[in-house]
Design a protein around this motif. Structure first.
Motif, PDB file in Angstrom:
ATOM      1  N   ALA A  49      18.682 -10.039  64.833  1.00  8.52           N
ATOM      2  CA  ALA A  49      19.798  -9.774  63.925  1.00  8.52           C
ATOM      3  C   ALA A  49      19.756 -10.740  62.738  1.00  8.52           C
ATOM      4  CB  ALA A  49      21.122  -9.897  64.666  1.00  8.52           C
ATOM      5  N   LEU A  50      19.476 -11.994  63.018  1.00  3.50           N
ATOM      6  CA  LEU A  50      19.396 -12.979  61.930  1.00  3.50           C
ATOM      7  C   LEU A  50      18.240 -12.642  60.993  1.00  3.50           C
ATOM      8  CD1 LEU A  50      20.056 -16.212  64.025  1.00  3.50           C
ATOM      9  CD2 LEU A  50      21.582 -15.201  62.320  1.00  3.50           C
ATOM     10  N   ILE A  51      17.164 -12.151  61.586  1.00  4.08           N
ATOM     11  CA  ILE A  51      16.011 -11.785  60.763  1.00  4.08           C
ATOM     12  C   ILE A  51      16.354 -10.591  59.871  1.00  4.08           C
ATOM     13  CG2 ILE A  51      13.710 -10.746  60.888  1.00  4.08           C
ATOM     14  CD1 ILE A  51      13.176 -12.592  63.299  1.00  4.08           C
ATOM     15  N   ARG A  52      17.043  -9.608  60.462  1.00  2.57           N
ATOM     16  CA  ARG A  52      17.458  -8.451  59.673  1.00  2.57           C
ATOM     17  C   ARG A  52      18.255  -8.892  58.455  1.00  2.57           C
ATOM     18  NH1 ARG A  52      20.475  -5.791  64.020  1.00  2.57           N
ATOM     19  NH2 ARG A  52      18.874  -6.497  65.459  1.00  2.57           N
ATOM     20  N   ALA A  53      19.064  -9.921  58.628  1.00  2.00           N
ATOM     21  CA  ALA A  53      19.906 -10.387  57.524  1.00  2.00           C
ATOM     22  C   ALA A  53      19.142 -11.300  56.571  1.00  2.00           C
ATOM     23  CB  ALA A  53      21.132 -11.116  58.067  1.00  2.00           C
TER      24      ALA A  53
ATOM     25  N   LEU B 229      18.305 -14.324  57.105  1.00  2.00           N
ATOM     26  CA  LEU B 229      18.642 -15.735  57.268  1.00  2.00           C
ATOM     27  C   LEU B 229      17.562 -16.476  58.028  1.00  2.00           C
ATOM     28  CD1 LEU B 229      22.420 -15.438  58.102  1.00  2.00           C
ATOM     29  CD2 LEU B 229      21.403 -16.436  56.070  1.00  2.00           C
ATOM     30  N   VAL B 230      16.809 -15.727  58.810  1.00  2.00           N
ATOM     31  CA  VAL B 230      15.735 -16.316  59.597  1.00  2.00           C
ATOM     32  C   VAL B 230      14.477 -15.509  59.335  1.00  2.00           C
ATOM     33  CG1 VAL B 230      14.876 -16.565  61.973  1.00  2.00           C
ATOM     34  CG2 VAL B 230      17.176 -17.330  61.399  1.00  2.00           C
TER      35      VAL B 230
ATOM     36  N   GLN C 206      25.089 -20.202  66.276  1.00  2.00           N
ATOM     37  CA  GLN C 206      24.615 -21.412  66.954  1.00  2.00           C
ATOM     38  C   GLN C 206      23.086 -21.486  66.837  1.00  2.00           C
ATOM     39  OE1 GLN C 206      25.258 -21.130  71.162  1.00  2.00           O
ATOM     40  NE2 GLN C 206      23.970 -22.929  71.579  1.00  2.00           N
ATOM     41  N   LEU C 207      22.435 -20.361  67.021  1.00  2.00           N
ATOM     42  CA  LEU C 207      20.982 -20.326  66.886  1.00  2.00           C
ATOM     43  C   LEU C 207      20.569 -20.688  65.456  1.00  2.00           C
ATOM     44  CD1 LEU C 207      19.769 -17.211  68.874  1.00  2.00           C
ATOM     45  CD2 LEU C 207      19.960 -19.602  69.561  1.00  2.00           C
ATOM     46  N   LEU C 208      21.333 -20.178  64.511  1.00  2.00           N
ATOM     47  CA  LEU C 208      21.018 -20.466  63.120  1.00  2.00           C
ATOM     48  C   LEU C 208      21.056 -21.969  62.863  1.00  2.00           C
ATOM     49  CD1 LEU C 208      20.427 -19.024  60.469  1.00  2.00           C
ATOM     50  CD2 LEU C 208      22.855 -19.108  59.950  1.00  2.00           C
TER      51      LEU C 208
END
Lengths: 287, 287
Positions: free
Chosen positions: A57-61, A63-64, A22-24
């Motif tokens: 977590a999104l940054i680790r991946a 994506l962000v 959702q944040l993404l």
DNA sequence: AAATGAGGTCCATATCATGGACCTTGGGTG
DNA sequence: CACCCAAGGTCCATGATATGGACCTCATTT
């Protein structure tokens, strides 16, 4: 205490994953400058530590990314790469490029490809025409509630009535708050007209003098796939010219629907494992 | 239990999110036909119910779709749209298109844009040349270990030695298993040659007679951004022509680095909230 | 008809995400 | 200059939530 929330879908779930994604999507709304943490917190209903943890977590991946200067969070490079990969299957843009170029070429106006994304409409591409006065009301990546803009209205008009009701209701707050020209009543009128005429018209409602015509196209199974549209200043949008533009749009809509039909007929070349080098790699072609 | 795993990063985390995004990346590996559940389970180290639950979350978000016929999981439309949105910031492809077209035009061979993605290299675009015999060893979206292919080798050669060591070690199993021509020893030789010559050469190692030359370019801060490359049959890759192609590549690499530098200098137009209609929307231009 | 293997689901258990409280930074102001 | 305020960021005890062994179901295969 997460308990109450908004009572999402219904059952089962890895809800932290749902929240992260959702944040993404939220961040995707602001592809330009990104969003600061407070707004993400406000926009998502989550609280600060949770939002931050998910963002990490999104940054680790990949994506962000967090812009170091402003600390804003924005879409990362991995999102871009994944998009290119997904384009192999969802190559709407690629399929549409020829139509967009053709439309821009013969009309001299600017053409657009838009798709629906939840209750919003995203502009996937903008192909500039050659006419010297151009409207820049819609840029690639811009998102507006369904119904706001010609392509967007075309998408809405192509949906069944109950979807229309639901989506308009969902967008009502946003429409009232940020789109003065687009009260739901007005949208309903525009929509009725669009269905009657066979194409959607935006008579400068978003930006004065910036008019547009749009038409949706569908997948072979009937689902709405996207919309093509053309924008120009009002002086180039007299009723007769609207019809002329609509004819061009209709031709390209047919082309798109044919291409989409072709994609789904042949036995969808399946699998072909990673890294496997496939077959006769050198081919001869006549120039 | 989840316990041991591979001892991921280190600390803090929403690990179910990490796992879900790991699955997303895994699925991205197979943009063509998608992956069946078993392979996802095998490839991720997760177990079936967990993998399935995470996949459902990704599906809910539209990032993944499950093809009804084969039940394979593949990238969804939302991934495609997010990618287009991310392209606003990470517009490598857009920046590179002109270079790619120019390269394909003047050389008549096929040009490629590749970027690094973890220890792999992804082909983001393939621009066909006009020469009638073309190699199809590399398609858009294809991924190979770093070092496999001209652009891929150029990326590897542009990295510092300790990264090279780490990446080659990480790829060793894959190289031995699926890329017979690319034992790490051979790769190290190719890499040394590439650094010495100033461009990477793939002398038909992936597919016989399909040669390539590649050159990496960097962000202003020194990070490697991507690589441009050209592919042709061996008869068009005599040493003198290699140098000629390398000159063309060098020119385009300089262009890319200049464009990237320009992107980072001016005060990065910041923010501009969602839905806000920005400014003078009609502009006049001279044809 | 029985066996295999893949997709998909259940549910008690213990792990992991949660969020209130708190610390830190920066820049605006009396 | 010192104070304040708003935003970014982190800690950690608690209990809600993800986990995965066991199981079911459906096509193929033999």
């Amino acid at each position: 205490m997460a308990g109450s929330d908004e009572a999402r879908a219904g059952m089962s779930g890895s809800q932290s994953v749902d929240r992260a994604l959702q944040l993404l999507a939220l961040i995707g709304r602001e592809p330009a400058g990104g969003l600061p943490l407070v707004e993400i917190v406000a926009g998502s209903g989550l609280n600060k530590p949770t939002a931050r943890r998910l963002l990490l977590a999104l940054i680790r991946a990949g994506l962000v990314e967090q812009e170091p200067r402003t600390r804003h969070y924005c879409l990362g490079e991995e999102a871009f790469v994944l998009g290119v990969l997904a384009a192999r299957r969802h190559g709407l843009l690629e399929l549409a490029m020829e139509s967009l170029r053709h439309l821009a070429g013969v009309t001299m106006d600017t053409s657009f490809l838009s798709v629906r994304r939840d209750h919003y409409c995203v502009c996937l591409h903008r192909e500039e025409g050659t006419y010297p006065v151009r409207t820049h009301a819609l840029q690639m990546g811009d998102q507006h509630p369904l119904g706001v803009g010609a392509g967007s209205l075309a998408l809405l008009a192509a949906l069944p009535d109950d979807d229309v009701d639901r989506l308009l209701a969902a967008n009502e707050p946003a429409l009232r708050a940020r789109y003065q020209g687009f009260a739901p009543e007005i949208l309903r009128d525009d929509l009725a007209l669009a269905r009657q005429r066979g194409f959607a018209l935006n008579p400068g409602r978003l930006v004065a003098s910036s008019w547009g015509v749009g038409m949706a196209f569908r997948y072979p199974d009937g689902r709405v796939a996207g919309a093509l549209s053309l924008a120009a200043i009002d002086s180039r949008m007299a009723p007769e010219r609207q019809d002329e533009l609509a004819d061009h749009l209709r031709a390209e809509v047919m082309r798109m629907e044919r291409l989409l039909a072709d994609m789904f007929v042949p036995g969808r070349k399946v699998a072909d494992r990673a890294g496997r080098i496939t077959a006769p790699a050198i081919e001869a072609r006549r120039a």
